[in-house]
Scaffold this active site. Structure first.
Site, PDB file in Angstrom:
ATOM      1  N   ASN A   1      11.431  -9.686  -8.366  1.00  0.00           N
ATOM      2  CA  ASN A   1      12.223  -9.934  -9.566  1.00  0.00           C
ATOM      3  C   ASN A   1      11.284 -10.262 -10.745  1.00  0.00           C
ATOM      4  O   ASN A   1      10.131  -9.875 -10.742  1.00  0.00           O
ATOM      5  CB  ASN A   1      13.283 -11.016  -9.344  1.00  0.00           C
ATOM      6  CG  ASN A   1      14.573 -10.718 -10.098  1.00  0.00           C
ATOM      7  OD1 ASN A   1      14.556 -10.382 -11.271  1.00  0.00           O
ATOM      8  ND2 ASN A   1      15.697 -10.860  -9.411  1.00  0.00           N
ATOM      9  N   ARG A   2      11.749 -11.035 -11.712  1.00  0.00           N
ATOM     10  CA  ARG A   2      11.043 -11.134 -12.992  1.00  0.00           C
ATOM     11  C   ARG A   2      10.404 -12.504 -13.235  1.00  0.00           C
ATOM     12  O   ARG A   2      10.943 -13.532 -12.816  1.00  0.00           O
ATOM     13  CB  ARG A   2      11.998 -10.807 -14.137  1.00  0.00           C
ATOM     14  CG  ARG A   2      12.470  -9.358 -14.102  1.00  0.00           C
ATOM     15  CD  ARG A   2      13.645  -9.133 -15.023  1.00  0.00           C
ATOM     16  NE  ARG A   2      14.056  -7.727 -15.031  1.00  0.00           N
ATOM     17  CZ  ARG A   2      14.912  -7.205 -14.137  1.00  0.00           C
ATOM     18  NH1 ARG A   2      15.453  -7.961 -13.202  1.00  0.00           N
ATOM     19  NH2 ARG A   2      15.229  -5.916 -14.211  1.00  0.00           N
TER      20      ARG A   2
ATOM     21  N   HIS B   1       8.520  -7.549 -10.023  1.00  0.00           N
ATOM     22  CA  HIS B   1       8.158  -7.190  -8.646  1.00  0.00           C
ATOM     23  C   HIS B   1       6.650  -7.197  -8.394  1.00  0.00           C
ATOM     24  O   HIS B   1       6.105  -6.318  -7.717  1.00  0.00           O
ATOM     25  CB  HIS B   1       8.746  -5.839  -8.271  1.00  0.00           C
ATOM     26  CG  HIS B   1      10.246  -5.802  -8.246  1.00  0.00           C
ATOM     27  ND1 HIS B   1      11.006  -6.891  -7.873  1.00  0.00           N
ATOM     28  CD2 HIS B   1      11.119  -4.798  -8.551  1.00  0.00           C
ATOM     29  CE1 HIS B   1      12.292  -6.567  -7.939  1.00  0.00           C
ATOM     30  NE2 HIS B   1      12.386  -5.316  -8.355  1.00  0.00           N
TER      31      HIS B   1
ATOM     32  N   HIS C   1      13.846  -4.067  -1.194  1.00  0.00           N
ATOM     33  CA  HIS C   1      14.574  -3.444  -2.300  1.00  0.00           C
ATOM     34  C   HIS C   1      15.300  -2.175  -1.833  1.00  0.00           C
ATOM     35  O   HIS C   1      15.272  -1.145  -2.520  1.00  0.00           O
ATOM     36  CB  HIS C   1      13.606  -3.115  -3.428  1.00  0.00           C
ATOM     37  CG  HIS C   1      14.230  -3.018  -4.782  1.00  0.00           C
ATOM     38  ND1 HIS C   1      15.030  -1.970  -5.155  1.00  0.00           N
ATOM     39  CD2 HIS C   1      14.166  -3.846  -5.863  1.00  0.00           C
ATOM     40  CE1 HIS C   1      15.430  -2.128  -6.405  1.00  0.00           C
ATOM     41  NE2 HIS C   1      14.922  -3.268  -6.858  1.00  0.00           N
TER      42      HIS C   1
ATOM     43  N   TYR D   1      18.022   0.553  -1.380  1.00  0.00           N
ATOM     44  CA  TYR D   1      19.180   1.074  -2.110  1.00  0.00           C
ATOM     45  C   TYR D   1      20.145   1.660  -1.077  1.00  0.00           C
ATOM     46  O   TYR D   1      19.753   2.513  -0.275  1.00  0.00           O
ATOM     47  CB  TYR D   1      18.765   2.192  -3.060  1.00  0.00           C
ATOM     48  CG  TYR D   1      18.088   1.799  -4.335  1.00  0.00           C
ATOM     49  CD1 TYR D   1      18.762   1.865  -5.555  1.00  0.00           C
ATOM     50  CD2 TYR D   1      16.753   1.421  -4.353  1.00  0.00           C
ATOM     51  CE1 TYR D   1      18.133   1.555  -6.754  1.00  0.00           C
ATOM     52  CE2 TYR D   1      16.108   1.108  -5.546  1.00  0.00           C
ATOM     53  CZ  TYR D   1      16.808   1.179  -6.737  1.00  0.00           C
ATOM     54  OH  TYR D   1      16.163   0.869  -7.917  1.00  0.00           O
TER      55      TYR D   1
ATOM     56  N   ASP E   1      23.080  -6.725 -12.670  1.00  0.00           N
ATOM     57  CA  ASP E   1      21.672  -6.873 -12.295  1.00  0.00           C
ATOM     58  C   ASP E   1      21.359  -8.356 -12.432  1.00  0.00           C
ATOM     59  O   ASP E   1      20.549  -8.761 -13.266  1.00  0.00           O
ATOM     60  CB  ASP E   1      20.778  -6.015 -13.178  1.00  0.00           C
ATOM     61  CG  ASP E   1      19.338  -5.946 -12.655  1.00  0.00           C
ATOM     62  OD1 ASP E   1      19.095  -6.411 -11.521  1.00  0.00           O
ATOM     63  OD2 ASP E   1      18.461  -5.430 -13.373  1.00  0.00           O
TER      64      ASP E   1
ATOM     65  N   GLU F   1      19.314  -8.132  -2.740  1.00  0.00           N
ATOM     66  CA  GLU F   1      17.991  -8.667  -2.434  1.00  0.00           C
ATOM     67  C   GLU F   1      18.031 -10.192  -2.268  1.00  0.00           C
ATOM     68  O   GLU F   1      18.064 -10.921  -3.266  1.00  0.00           O
ATOM     69  CB  GLU F   1      17.009  -8.346  -3.560  1.00  0.00           C
ATOM     70  CG  GLU F   1      16.875  -6.889  -3.920  1.00  0.00           C
ATOM     71  CD  GLU F   1      16.177  -6.724  -5.262  1.00  0.00           C
ATOM     72  OE1 GLU F   1      14.930  -6.783  -5.282  1.00  0.00           O
ATOM     73  OE2 GLU F   1      16.875  -6.580  -6.274  1.00  0.00           O
TER      74      GLU F   1
END
Length: 380
Positions: free
Chosen positions: A105-106, A131, A205, A207, A279, A345
């Site tokens: 993440n950030r 990430h 991660h 999908y 998100d 996640e």
């Protein structure tokens, strides 16, 4: 690695359980997936059980490359987005099934402090770091430690991130163990140790599209349940504001099964506008729990497939595939577009190093970080 049957010299892998019929052993097969330009071999390990479910993991990014599982009629489909060849994983990175870290993440502006010293990770998502930076764990080739058959087929991989890698202090040794059992549970367990105080947040991660990654249907009609009564609002750059907001009365309330597409375009909520959909990180608990517990359930009424996700982490990032923009073509040749997949996640909260109220992301020498994810597949 070949399937083992109950023949002379291999009786331990297929036994008759008294009064309960046959018990099968899951198996693991190892193959070459491709080679990087520097000559490194990227391996693929396929874990299979006798329920018709298999998971293929590649060493590049310690990534889940495919997940085959049957629908209610027994017809199998690959429900994990990904590429069919190594070249595309390298040339068109999208984090498909990847292990992300050191910090998933950030991180705001890529900067954070440990014990009064400031560090910086590369900025690769607007003005923020995402990430792990420009070359996180998703873009390196991991080493296979062990592959084995048994009650659960498994592969263990490791990667040693050097001191200073992407600006992070300390040499970090990371292990990723994927295992698949006969209960259709795919478990991923991450552990990490360090030689210096550092920060860590590792997750997967993947999908998902329970209808199949081949594009027969979007995920908008999938129903999602998130066992969380709060979420983290963000600024326009997807950095949490620090507020922990209740989901009551908002488009973020998934405590009851709700179609993913029902409110994903609600322009009246600025949070939806910021993320072009969902998100965001939901708050399942304020701290890590002692054991994995149910965090999310996704169901597809048409195929009958159901995915349950368990983890021991406090947060869960739900991403509705808003930035799949038609630039990636998947394994079946389908061009991946917005709404073709969702991501869940489990992790600690985004930007935790800069948010004192979120707890600590620091890992110190002598400690072991861990994150356990369990994906449970079934039909109804």
């Amino acid at each position: 690695m070949t399937r083992q049957w109950a023949l002379a010299g291999a009786a331990a892998t297929l036994i008759m359980a008294a009064g309960s019929g046959q018990a099968f052993a899951a198996d693991a097969k190892r193959a070459t997936f491709g080679r990087l330009t520097d000559g490194q071999t990227v391996e693929a390990v396929t874990l299979s059980n006798h329920k018709g479910t298999s998971a293929t993991v590649i060493t590049y990014g310690a990534s889940l490359q495919a997940l085959m599982t049957p629908d209610r009629n027994g017809k199998a489909a690959d429900i994990a987005l990904g590429y069919s060849d190594l070249k595309t994983y390298v040339s068109t990175p999208q984090y498909f099934g990847a292990t992300v870290g050191r910090f998933a993440n950030r991180i705001a502006a890529g900067k954070y402090s440990i014990d009064g010293k400031t560090y910086a990770a590369p900025v690769n998502n607007g003005v923020n770091s995402l990430h792990g930076g420009t070359k996180g764990f998703d873009k390196v080739n991991w080493t296979v430690v062990k592959v084995q058959d048994g009650d659960a087929a498994s592969v263990e991989m490791t990667y040693v991130s050097p001191d200073g890698d992407m600006g992070y202090p300390g040499q970090m040794t990371v292990h990723a163990i994927y295992s698949l059992n006969e209960n259709n549970e795919l478990t991923i367990r991450y552990t990490a140790t360090t030689t210096k105080p550092t920060i860590v947040n590792i997750t997967n991660h993947a999908y998902w599209n329970l209808a199949g990654e081949g594009g027969s249907r979007s995920i908008n009609e999938h129903t999602l349940t998130l066992l969380a009564d709060a979420y983290l609002p963000t600024d326009a750059g997807a950095i949490p504001t620090g507020e922990i907001r209740k989901v009551d009365g908002t488009v973020f309330d998934f405590r009851k099964p709700t179609a993913i597409g029902a409110r994903v375009r609600d322009a009246a909520d600025p949070q939806i506008v910021f993320g072009r959909g969902y998100d965001h990180n939901w708050v399942a608990s304020r701290t890590r729990t002692a054991a994995p517990r149910l965090m999310a359930v996704v169901e597809d009424a048409v195929s009958g497939r159901k995915l349950e996700l368990l983890s021991d982490q406090p947060g869960i990032q739900f991403y509705s595939g808003n930035f799949l923009d038609g630039t990636s073509s998947g394994k079946s040749g389908h061009i991946y577009r917005e709404g073709d997949a969702f991501v869940l996640e489990p992790q600690i909260f985004p930007d935790t190093p800069n948010q004192p109220d979120f707890g600590s992301a620091i890992l110190r020498p002598g400690e072991t970080y861990s994150n356990t994810l369990i994906y449970r597949f079934s039909t109804q």
